[in-house]
Write an enzyme that holds these catalytic residues in place. Structure first.
Site, mmCIF file in Angstrom:
data_model
loop_
_atom_site.group_PDB
_atom_site.id
_atom_site.type_symbol
_atom_site.label_atom_id
_atom_site.label_comp_id
_atom_site.label_asym_id
_atom_site.label_seq_id
_atom_site.Cartn_x
_atom_site.Cartn_y
_atom_site.Cartn_z
ATOM 1 C CG HIS A 161 -4.678 0.882 -3.893
ATOM 2 N ND1 HIS A 161 -3.902 0.660 -2.766
ATOM 3 C CD2 HIS A 161 -5.682 -0.031 -3.840
ATOM 4 C CE1 HIS A 161 -4.425 -0.329 -2.061
ATOM 5 N NE2 HIS A 161 -5.496 -0.764 -2.695
ATOM 6 C CE LYS A 219 -6.239 -0.700 4.689
ATOM 7 N NZ LYS A 219 -7.509 -0.851 3.949
ATOM 8 N NE ARG A 244 -3.497 -2.278 2.828
ATOM 9 C CZ ARG A 244 -3.196 -3.420 3.436
ATOM 10 N NH1 ARG A 244 -1.990 -3.593 3.972
ATOM 11 N NH2 ARG A 244 -4.075 -4.405 3.516
ATOM 12 C CE1 TYR A 249 -6.033 -7.323 -6.958
ATOM 13 C CE2 TYR A 249 -6.422 -8.373 -4.849
ATOM 14 C CZ TYR A 249 -6.056 -7.268 -5.583
ATOM 15 O OH TYR A 249 -5.733 -6.100 -4.951
ATOM 16 N NE ARG A 289 -2.735 -3.506 -1.404
ATOM 17 C CZ ARG A 289 -2.360 -4.386 -0.483
ATOM 18 N NH1 ARG A 289 -1.085 -4.674 -0.330
ATOM 19 N NH2 ARG A 289 -3.258 -4.972 0.297
ATOM 20 C CG HIS A 332 -6.130 -8.795 1.131
ATOM 21 N ND1 HIS A 332 -6.301 -9.198 -0.175
ATOM 22 C CD2 HIS A 332 -5.952 -7.445 1.079
ATOM 23 C CE1 HIS A 332 -6.234 -8.142 -0.974
ATOM 24 N NE2 HIS A 332 -6.025 -7.079 -0.234
#
Length: 304
Positions: free
Chosen positions: A250, A182, A159, A285, A253, A276
């Protein structure tokens, strides 16, 4: 006005979420705003201060009125679904603590919305973006910096906040990089030679000193590089190459993940590389790849 009891309950729930360590600070702030907005609406809607006993009596009709009010503010179905999710989470916690039945809130259906699929660049376009950066600035070290940033985004799948959060402690780059993403979730990502080379070139030219507690990527005056500078950089490259508006930092990525998947990468491994928390996020994806295959099928099959 939100009652002091409701405000204290909201803060208690937010503190509990923080203690679990599963959400980023920005996410916690968004949860707080969403639930505070809900509580403020209920105070006005029901014409009385919403203490804990009043919150326990929220009805299906009250929930419908709140959702209608939010939609009336031109809030998207996706954003409303996020707000409802926060309210439900708060009510699960509050009902367990206060011992009431939260069915009216928890049974409220989330609005349906079409999930936006990631918009990756082609492998050729991703390379073109990185190469075209050299025409966006006259200062050699700034060009090297910008190419290094984009190479890290595409080569490691970071990110932008993670890339710009790198410090001297991450140097020199080895074959792997330890990233805290995150919610404080830590992951290990491989560092391919192209990334190490781009970083080495930038560090050799950068006029600002490096130290463990200083950011790797620096602005012209030596401070931490602002993500808006990277966004404006991509905007310029996008116009020069004639790429769509979906070509953003982004998107580099997204391209990292999609190109790995196209090359036969394992979905679970890609989930780990991206950081994730849920496999369902990474599965977007797969939808991208399927959509691309269907486009090829429709364009090339003799009977299509």
């Amino acid at each position: 006005m939100i009652s002091s009891a409701a405000r204290d309950a909201l803060q208690g729930w937010l503190d509990a979420r923080k203690a679990l360590g599963g959400a980023a600070e920005n996410t916690i702030d968004a949860y707080g705003r969403d639930v505070a907005g809900f509580l403020a609406f209920m105070t006005e809607h029901r014409g009385e201060t919403q203490g804990l006993s009043a919150l326990a009596r929220i009805s299906v009709g009250d929930m419908r009125s709140w959702m209608a009010s939010v939609r009336g503010q031109n809030v998207s179905a996706r954003s409303l679904a996020r707000k409802l999710s926060a309210v439900k989470s708060f009510y699960r916690w509050l009902s367990e603590r206060e011992g009431f039945e939260p069915t009216a809130v928890l049974a409220t259906r989330s609005p349906k919305f079409q999930r936006k699929l990631p918009r990756p660049l082609s492998a050729e376009a991703a390379r073109d973006v990185i190469e075209t950066v050299e025409f966006q600035h006259d200062t050699p070290w700034v060009v090297a910096r910008d190419q290094a940033v984009l190479t890290v985004l595409y080569g490691c799948g970071l990110r932008i906040s993670e890339a710009l959060g790198l410090t001297g402690r991450n140097l020199p780059l080895d074959e792997v990089l330890r990233i805290t993403g995150k919610g404080g979730k830590e992951r290990i990502v491989p560092v391919i030679p192209a990334v190490r080379q781009a970083m080495a070139r930038y560090l050799a030219l950068c006029p600002h000193p490096q130290a463990d507690d200083l950011p790797v990527f620096r602005g012209v005056r030596g401070g931490k590089l602002n993500p808006r500078i990277v966004q404006k950089l991509i905007e310029g490259v996008r116009l020069q190459l004639g790429l769509p508006a979906s070509a953003t930092p982004h998107a580099m990525r997204h391209s990292f993940a999609t190109h790995l998947l196209n090359a036969g990468g394992d979905l679970r491994a890609i989930q780990e590389l991206l950081g994730h928390a849920s496999l369902s996020t990474t599965q977007a994806y797969t939808a991208v790849d399927t959509a691309r295959l269907m486009e090829v099928y429709q364009a090339t099959h003799p009977k299509a």
